[in-house]
Design an enzyme around this catalytic site. Structure first.
Site, PDB file in Angstrom:
ATOM      1  N   GLY A  14       0.716  -1.216   0.087  1.00  0.00           N
ATOM      2  CA  GLY A  14       0.020   0.062   0.188  1.00  0.00           C
ATOM      3  C   GLY A  14       0.809   1.277  -0.163  1.00  0.00           C
ATOM      4  N   GLY A  54      13.255  10.894  -8.014  1.00  0.00           N
ATOM      5  CA  GLY A  54      13.435  12.308  -8.218  1.00  0.00           C
ATOM      6  C   GLY A  54      14.263  12.805  -6.867  1.00  0.00           C
ATOM      7  N   GLY A  57      16.542   8.612  -4.449  1.00  0.00           N
ATOM      8  CA  GLY A  57      16.331   7.234  -3.941  1.00  0.00           C
ATOM      9  C   GLY A  57      16.045   6.194  -5.005  1.00  0.00           C
ATOM     10  N   TYR A 155     -13.744  -5.446  11.746  1.00  0.00           N
ATOM     11  CA  TYR A 155     -12.518  -4.583  11.223  1.00  0.00           C
ATOM     12  C   TYR A 155     -11.751  -4.391  12.352  1.00  0.00           C
ATOM     13  CZ  TYR A 155      -9.896  -0.644  10.349  1.00  0.00           C
ATOM     14  OH  TYR A 155      -8.657   0.456  10.011  1.00  0.00           O
TER      15      TYR A 155
END
Length: 243
Positions: A14, A54, A57, A155
């Site tokens: 994610g 950019g 990394g 959840y």
């Protein structure tokens, strides 16, 4: 900025948006090489990789919709042997217990507990071999301890269970002093994924009517990942919110 994670490989599930992307960018500043998992948006993934590169990394990435815990096997195959694992992906849906059917239970528990649990089991052997590793889970708001919930019990039960995994790693021989596993429980956070109704709900419910920014969460994540003394902790980063 100290390059504390130079020569370390970090996998972020994610990681193409929201809190996951904020964590990815902060890890890059600290020298980590990244493997970014995204769901379905090639544009979002490419934008994230472009931003990371950019900033100087190193990053690779791939898309994989997570439709069940077996996705952990494919992710581990595409991103073998990470030194740092950040599980930022997790589905959220509300439903009262009396209308939570089998499909709902499976979706919430598989996505928020079984999937990250299996992924951890797959990456631990590498960490144990090196006697070094960092694992970071994301719980839900107010899931830092056992509570009752009127609209998100399924959840929240799954997210609360992540604390058992973190404490089991920290308190067992698995840790050996070099591996840490912790859980961050963010408060209501403003991300690009929110619709206007949800954004307004978050504003009204947040202390001071100010939802958290993803950078607020990521800063705490860096403090935890950098500190080997923090292990098995379940840490709310929510400004004291009570829902």
């Amino acid at each position: 900025m100290s390059k504390v994670f130079i020569n370390k490989k970090a996998l972020i599930t994610g990681g193409t948006g929201g809190i996951g992307k904020a964590v990815a960018l902060d890890l890059v500043e600290r020298g980590a090489e990244l493997i970014i998992h995204g769901g379905t948006s090639g544009e979002r993934l490419e934008n994230t990789l472009r931003e990371i590169r950019g900033a100087g990394g190193k990053a690779e990435g791939f898309l994989l919709p997570i439709n069940g815990p077996e996705a952990a096997l494919e992710i581990a195959g595409r991103a073998p042997d990470p030194d740092i694992l950040v599980c930022a992906w997790g589905p959220f849906r509300r439903a009262p217990l009396e209308s939570s059917d089998l499909e709902f239970w499976q979706s919430m528990v598989n996505g928020n507990l079984v999937f990250p649990g299996v992924l951890v089991s797959l990456v631990l052997p590498h960490m144990l071999k090196k006697n070094w590793g960092r694992i970071l889970f994301f719980g839900g708001t107010n899931t830092d301890t056992v509570r009752g919930y009127s609209g998100s019990a399924v959840y929240s039960a799954a997210k609360t269970g992540l604390g058992v995994i973190a404490k089991s790693i920290a308190k067992s021989a698995l840790s050996s002093g070099g591996i840490t596993c912790n859980v961050i429980c963010p408060g209501l956070t403003d991300t690009e994924y929110l619709d206007e109704e949800t954004r307004e709900y978050n504003r009204v419910k947040s202390p001071g009517n100010r939802p958290l920014e993803t950078s607020d969460i990521s800063k705490t994540c860096m403090d935890i990942l950098e500190n080997s003394c923090i292990n098995g902790a379940i840490i709310p980063v929510d400004k004291g919110i009570c829902l």
